[in-house]
Write an enzyme that holds these catalytic residues in place. Structure first.
Site, PDB file in Angstrom:
ATOM      1  N   HIS A 182       0.836  -1.210   0.000  1.00  0.00           N
ATOM      2  CA  HIS A 182       0.000   0.000   0.000  1.00  0.00           C
ATOM      3  C   HIS A 182       0.869   1.257   0.000  1.00  0.00           C
ATOM      4  O   HIS A 182       0.629   2.193  -0.774  1.00  0.00           O
ATOM      5  CB  HIS A 182      -0.907  -0.011   1.228  1.00  0.00           C
ATOM      6  CG  HIS A 182      -1.601   1.289   1.489  1.00  0.00           C
ATOM      7  ND1 HIS A 182      -2.822   1.610   0.949  1.00  0.00           N
ATOM      8  CD2 HIS A 182      -1.220   2.370   2.239  1.00  0.00           C
ATOM      9  CE1 HIS A 182      -3.177   2.823   1.348  1.00  0.00           C
ATOM     10  NE2 HIS A 182      -2.232   3.308   2.129  1.00  0.00           N
ATOM     11  N   GLU A 183       1.889   1.284   0.855  1.00  0.00           N
ATOM     12  CA  GLU A 183       2.744   2.471   0.952  1.00  0.00           C
ATOM     13  C   GLU A 183       3.547   2.678  -0.333  1.00  0.00           C
ATOM     14  O   GLU A 183       3.700   3.816  -0.802  1.00  0.00           O
ATOM     15  CB  GLU A 183       3.679   2.338   2.155  1.00  0.00           C
ATOM     16  CG  GLU A 183       2.975   2.267   3.508  1.00  0.00           C
ATOM     17  CD  GLU A 183       2.108   3.489   3.775  1.00  0.00           C
ATOM     18  OE1 GLU A 183       2.422   4.574   3.260  1.00  0.00           O
ATOM     19  OE2 GLU A 183       1.100   3.356   4.498  1.00  0.00           O
ATOM     20  N   HIS A 195       1.523   4.388  -3.020  1.00  0.00           N
ATOM     21  CA  HIS A 195       1.475   5.851  -2.994  1.00  0.00           C
ATOM     22  C   HIS A 195       2.618   6.445  -3.811  1.00  0.00           C
ATOM     23  O   HIS A 195       2.432   7.407  -4.556  1.00  0.00           O
ATOM     24  CB  HIS A 195       1.568   6.362  -1.557  1.00  0.00           C
ATOM     25  CG  HIS A 195       0.287   6.293  -0.793  1.00  0.00           C
ATOM     26  ND1 HIS A 195      -0.868   6.914  -1.209  1.00  0.00           N
ATOM     27  CD2 HIS A 195      -0.019   5.687   0.392  1.00  0.00           C
ATOM     28  CE1 HIS A 195      -1.832   6.693  -0.321  1.00  0.00           C
ATOM     29  NE2 HIS A 195      -1.341   5.951   0.654  1.00  0.00           N
ATOM     30  N   GLU A 216      -6.145   6.852  -1.143  1.00  0.00           N
ATOM     31  CA  GLU A 216      -5.917   5.716  -0.244  1.00  0.00           C
ATOM     32  C   GLU A 216      -6.456   4.427  -0.860  1.00  0.00           C
ATOM     33  O   GLU A 216      -5.810   3.379  -0.816  1.00  0.00           O
ATOM     34  CB  GLU A 216      -6.577   5.971   1.120  1.00  0.00           C
ATOM     35  CG  GLU A 216      -5.927   7.065   1.934  1.00  0.00           C
ATOM     36  CD  GLU A 216      -4.476   6.779   2.259  1.00  0.00           C
ATOM     37  OE1 GLU A 216      -4.095   5.597   2.342  1.00  0.00           O
ATOM     38  OE2 GLU A 216      -3.710   7.745   2.418  1.00  0.00           O
TER      39      GLU A 216
END
Length: 292
Positions: free
Chosen positions: A154-155, A158, A211
């Site tokens: 997920h990070e 970004h 997100e």
């Protein structure tokens, strides 16, 4: 309001200092946009977005923040040979290699670096340029490598989607429009009013979308790295219980969607089928290499 008709003894509207200042701001922003801006397609989600900040500038910002973080957290950073550091670095490299295989050329600007910080905080972050910070509180709560990989995916999502650069682009235009708007109103609470409108109407919805986009990219990276993507929804359900962030009110006022909603979205057939296809391919490739 702008005096479009000349008052007795007053200037023409085009001589009004407020109009001149507003025009100068808009013109300057337009020049920067035309010279530096371009449309890009976000990998995996295929969303088109407009970016003004060049990749080198975005990476420079990430390096600056990372350097400052390492100074502030120096006493808590685990040495590279610590088992937690070794574990996180291996998981990260699995995800990065999977991203590089699927996004050839897209990640050339990223210089990956990982540090693990001894802290109870259940969190991780990836700064622009590929600088990753992981807290031991996350490792204590996520015992399986696939769980840690879900959060790291997920990070990294970004960074791949260039969400920081996109936010800077939006904020740049917001500041310019705010300056223009303030030339023609006279309210004591104008700053609070405009900032509040920006947060409710633009910042929160866009952040929640980012997100969810990072969730989507993350589960694809997780699968392409050879981790079972079916674990991703359970990770977000687990995070919801840990942080207590699943109320409807929290879902509305937070920049993050509720963990329950995130788990439901990742469990959708179209998302999971795409992820499972990448996972099966990754496992087949790994088995082929082992046999070879």
């Amino acid at each position: 309001m702008i005096p479009f008709t000349r008052r007795r003894g007053g200037p023409e509207w085009y001589q009004d200092k407020r109009v001149i200042k507003a025009a100068a701001c808009l013109s300057g922003c337009a020049v920067i946009t035309l010279c530096c801006g371009r449309f890009e397609t976000v990998p995996y989600s295929n969303r088109r977005h407009f970016i003004v900040l060049p990749p080198l500038a975005e990476g420079f910002l990430g390096k600056c923040f990372f350097a400052r973080s390492k100074i502030e957290l120096a006493s808590k950073i685990l040495p590279p040979e610590h088992p937690d550091s070794v574990r996180v670095r291996k998981i990260t490299m699995d995800i990065v290699r999977a991203a590089e295989r699927g996004l050839a050329g897209h990640l050339d600007r990223l210089d990956w670096e990982v540090i693990v910080v001894k802290d109870k905080l259940v969190n991780a972050s990836c700064l622009p340029g590929g600088k990753i910070i992981v807290y031991t509180g996350l490792l204590e709560q996520m015992e399986m490598d696939a769980e840690v990989a879900t959060v790291l995916g997920h990070e990294v999502g970004h960074a791949i989607a260039r969400h920081v650069a996109e936010n800077i682009t939006k904020f740049m235009w917001f500041v310019v429009l705010k300056i223009v708007f303030l030339q023609f109103i006279d309210l004591e609470e104008e700053d609070e009013l405009i900032d509040g409108m920006w947060k409710v109407l633009f910042q929160l919805p866009f952040s929640r979308r980012m997100e969810m986009e990072a969730d989507h990219i993350g589960i694809m990276l997780l699968a392409a790295a050879g981790f079972d993507p079916q674990i991703a929804p359970t990770v977000y359900e687990k995070m919801g219980k840990i942080t207590g962030s699943d109320s409807e009110l929290q879902n509305y006022i937070s920049t993050h969607p509720s963990c329950k909603n995130r788990a439901q979205i990742l469990s959708q057939d179209r998302v999971m089928q795409e992820a499972m296809e990448l996972y099966r391919k990754a496992r087949a490739d790994k088995d082929f290499l082992l046999k070879g």
